[in-house]
Scaffold this active site. Structure first.
Site, PDB file in Angstrom:
ATOM      1  N   TRP A   1       0.829  -1.226   0.000  1.00  0.00           N
ATOM      2  CA  TRP A   1       0.000   0.000   0.000  1.00  0.00           C
ATOM      3  C   TRP A   1       0.851   1.258   0.000  1.00  0.00           C
ATOM      4  O   TRP A   1       0.329   2.368  -0.136  1.00  0.00           O
ATOM      5  CB  TRP A   1      -0.952  -0.007   1.195  1.00  0.00           C
TER       6      TRP A   1
ATOM      7  N   HIS B   1      12.886  -2.574  -1.137  1.00  0.00           N
ATOM      8  CA  HIS B   1      12.073  -2.033  -2.236  1.00  0.00           C
ATOM      9  C   HIS B   1      12.846  -0.910  -2.920  1.00  0.00           C
ATOM     10  O   HIS B   1      13.557  -0.149  -2.258  1.00  0.00           O
ATOM     11  CB  HIS B   1      10.736  -1.519  -1.686  1.00  0.00           C
TER      12      HIS B   1
ATOM     13  N   GLY C   1       4.881   1.755 -10.930  1.00  0.00           N
ATOM     14  CA  GLY C   1       4.040   2.945 -10.903  1.00  0.00           C
ATOM     15  C   GLY C   1       4.016   3.709 -12.213  1.00  0.00           C
ATOM     16  O   GLY C   1       3.530   4.830 -12.290  1.00  0.00           O
TER      17      GLY C   1
ATOM     18  N   GLY D   1       1.360  -2.794  -6.291  1.00  0.00           N
ATOM     19  CA  GLY D   1       1.327  -1.463  -5.704  1.00  0.00           C
ATOM     20  C   GLY D   1      -0.021  -0.800  -5.938  1.00  0.00           C
ATOM     21  O   GLY D   1      -0.994  -1.034  -5.220  1.00  0.00           O
ATOM     22  N   GLY D   2      -0.098   0.028  -6.972  1.00  0.00           N
ATOM     23  CA  GLY D   2      -1.291   0.828  -7.236  1.00  0.00           C
ATOM     24  C   GLY D   2      -2.584   0.032  -7.233  1.00  0.00           C
ATOM     25  O   GLY D   2      -3.587   0.447  -6.615  1.00  0.00           O
TER      26      GLY D   2
HETATM   27  P1  PGA Z   1       3.001  -0.726  -8.877  1.00  0.00           P
HETATM   28  O1  PGA Z   1       4.023  -0.909  -7.653  1.00  0.00           O
HETATM   29  O2  PGA Z   1       2.172  -1.969  -8.937  1.00  0.00           O
HETATM   30  O3  PGA Z   1       2.197   0.503  -8.525  1.00  0.00           O
HETATM   31  O4  PGA Z   1       3.825  -0.537 -10.097  1.00  0.00           O
HETATM   32  C1  PGA Z   1       4.635  -2.138  -7.401  1.00  0.00           C
HETATM   33  C2  PGA Z   1       5.567  -2.020  -6.234  1.00  0.00           C
HETATM   34  O5  PGA Z   1       6.236  -0.992  -6.104  1.00  0.00           O
HETATM   35  O6  PGA Z   1       5.661  -2.944  -5.401  1.00  0.00           O
END
Ligand code: PGA
Length: 250
Positions: free
Chosen positions: A7, A92, A170, A231-232
């Site tokens: 998140w 990360h 992202g 992520g998103g």
């Molecule tokens: P994303 O992020 O799915 O928004 O590209 C993935 C992550 O950073 O773990």
């Protein structure tokens, strides 16, 4: 298979509770897929309560390498355990880029996480210039070797690796299934070298970087892609549940 939602720095306490409850409803019972959500630290306790009774586990997004002490602002592995964490994301690319995380600090944290019986999700991945220069395998090899130095995981479920190409995080730009499969095969070879066939073949290797309901099934169907770090799309219970379904379908 494992699908974990990162998140990041999103959701206050109220929103985190709501999202966790919505994820429990939307995901429902799963078969053959482990599911985790990784909210901000301040919501870990509340999210653990919200998912209690479901199969969904909770993870943190980082931790400190010491158990306690004069480290203002930091959170330790025993603290994460005390609020119900099962996983912790380490290394990360956003931690590496914005908070000075290095392979050496990742390695120290991995050792501490395993000692505390947390399952580290160790993130590796090349930047765009590395891929353009054709050195992505070397970059990922170095990150993984240093990050997992002297780690002798005694059981495969005690360690997870996430391949997240920095240029795909992202950005809406996903690695192609072929690119993902090639890198996951490379990582699998490194894990087998380090841990032997029995364990190395069974460590989950997640793909992360703009995974969405529309591309998840194709990515997850590839060799050595054992799920995703999301992520998103993890901020929408419906999208996250759709990605879990995609993992169930392979
Ligand atoms: P994303 O992020 O799915 O928004 O590209 C993935 C992550 O950073 O773990």
């Amino acid at each position: 298979m494992l699908v974990a939602g990162n998140w990041k720095m999103n959701t206050d306490l109220t929103a985190a509770r709501q999202l966790a409850s919505a994820v429990v409803s939307a995901v429902g019972a799963t078969s053959g897929v482990d599911v985790a959500v990784c909210p901000p630290y301040v919501s870990l306790d509340a999210v653990f309560s919200a998912v209690h009774g479901s199969t969904i586990r909770v993870g943190a997004q980082d931790m400190h390498a010491e158990d306690s002490g004069a480290f203002t602002g930091a959170i330790s592995a025993p603290m994460l355990r005390s609020v119900g964490c099962h996983y912790v994301i380490l290394g990360h690319s956003e931690r590496r880029e914005y908070f000075g995380e290095t392979d050496a600090s990742v390695n120290a944290k991995v050792h501490k996480a395993i000692a505390a019986k947390l399952v580290p999700i160790v993130c590796v991945g090349e930047r765009l210039e590395d891929r353009d220069a054709g050195v992505q395998n070397d970059v990922v090899s170095a990150q993984l070797k240093k990050g997992l130095e002297d780690v002798s995981s005694a059981w495969p479920s005690g360690l997870v690796v996430a391949y997240e190409p920095v240029w795909a995080i992202g950005t809406g730009r996903t690695a192609s299934p072929e690119q993902a499969e090639a890198m996951h095969g490379h990582i699998r070879g490194l894990l087998v070298d380090q841990f032997g066939e029995e364990i190395g073949r069974h460590i989950f290797i997640l793909y992360g970087g703009s995974v969405k309901p529309g591309n998840a099934a194709e990515l997850f169907s590839r060799n050595d892609v054992d799920g995703g770090l999301i992520g998103g799309a993890a901020l929408s219970a419906e999208d996250f549940a759709a990605i879990v379904r995609a993992a169930e379908g392979v």
